[in-house]
Design a protein around this motif. Structure first.
Motif, PDB file in Angstrom:
ATOM      1  N   MET A 258      70.504   3.720 -14.167  1.00  0.00           N
ATOM      2  CA  MET A 258      71.699   4.082 -14.165  1.00  0.00           C
ATOM      3  C   MET A 258      72.927   2.991 -14.184  1.00  0.00           C
ATOM      4  N   ILE A 259      72.361   2.034 -13.192  1.00  0.00           N
ATOM      5  CA  ILE A 259      73.595   1.072 -13.025  1.00  0.00           C
ATOM      6  C   ILE A 259      73.380   0.016 -14.115  1.00  0.00           C
ATOM      7  N   ILE A 260      72.177  -0.424 -14.506  1.00  0.00           N
ATOM      8  CA  ILE A 260      71.853  -1.574 -15.597  1.00  0.00           C
ATOM      9  C   ILE A 260      72.367  -1.016 -16.861  1.00  0.00           C
ATOM     10  N   ILE A 261      72.073   0.305 -17.244  1.00  0.00           N
ATOM     11  CA  ILE A 261      72.415   0.792 -18.387  1.00  0.00           C
ATOM     12  C   ILE A 261      74.175   0.923 -18.566  1.00  0.00           C
ATOM     13  N   ASN A 262      74.578   1.399 -17.527  1.00  0.00           N
ATOM     14  CA  ASN A 262      76.042   1.578 -17.471  1.00  0.00           C
ATOM     15  C   ASN A 262      76.738   0.478 -17.560  1.00  0.00           C
TER      16      ASN A 262
END
Length: 205
Positions: free
Chosen positions: A132-136
């Motif tokens: 979630m963190i990396i993709i956003n």
């Protein structure tokens, strides 16, 4: 990622990435439309794009690129700048709103990790919140690249002097081809890796 996509870990990562990708592109475009609506433009709302339904914003190619390469795009929310009272300022605000929504998502997820680590005791939970963190972060950073039709190009358009606009219009004509070529040539990871590493270090203190 493509080399191990069919391994057990690769398939697990792919499945865990799906909800993260759908949220990232949906909230990104919703924030564009919401910012435009606040500034007086009802176009996105009128066309059903002021929505958190992923199907309203999904661009298949952009979603696949985001899923596999961690950089991608959604179907752009329609904006009519004639509604804006201060067009140059408001274009910048609307253009930044999508990335701001993704940065906000990454920040909230990072705070969950920092302050509620017990929620992420399993491998699946840890991997999902990290994705979630990396993709956003990846979607936000990628969309700020000043190549049309990415959001950063609209900011560039506002900032460029009139004498340079002819170069912008040339870039606009071939922007999508340039972006796809840079993805195929694997150029973006080298450009974005330092930015992503810095952002991750700042968030996951």
């Amino acid at each position: 990622m493509l080399t191990n996509i069919f391994s057990q870990a690769g398939l697990a990562n792919l499945l865990l990435s799906l909800p993260a990708v759908l949220w990232a592109i949906t909230f990104h475009e919703y924030c564009h439309g919401y910012a435009a609506r606040l500034l007086g433009d009802p176009t996105a709302e009128r066309e059903g794009r002021l929505s958190l339904n992923p199907l309203a914003h999904l661009d298949p190619v952009g979603a696949i690129c985001l899923l596999l390469f961690r950089i991608g795009w959604a179907k752009p929310v329609p904006i009519d700048t004639r509604y804006f009272k201060h067009p140059r300022r408001d274009i910048v605000i609307v253009s930044l709103a999508g990335a701001a929504g993704n940065f906000l998502t990454a920040f909230v997820c990072a705070q969950l990790v920092n302050f509620l680590p017990a929620l992420f005791g399993s491998w699946g939970a840890q991997q999902f919140i990290l994705l979630m963190i990396i993709i956003n972060l990846g979607l936000a950073s990628f969309n700020l690249v000043p190549i049309p039709p990415l959001d950063g190009s609209r900011i560039l358009y506002v900032l460029l002097p009139p004498s340079c606009l002819k170069y912008y219009f040339w870039l606009e004509r071939y922007g999508m081809i340039i972006i796809l070529a840079l993805i195929v040539l694997n150029v973006f990871p080298y450009l974005m890796q330092p930015i992503m590493s810095l952002l991750l270090r700042l968030l996951l203190v």
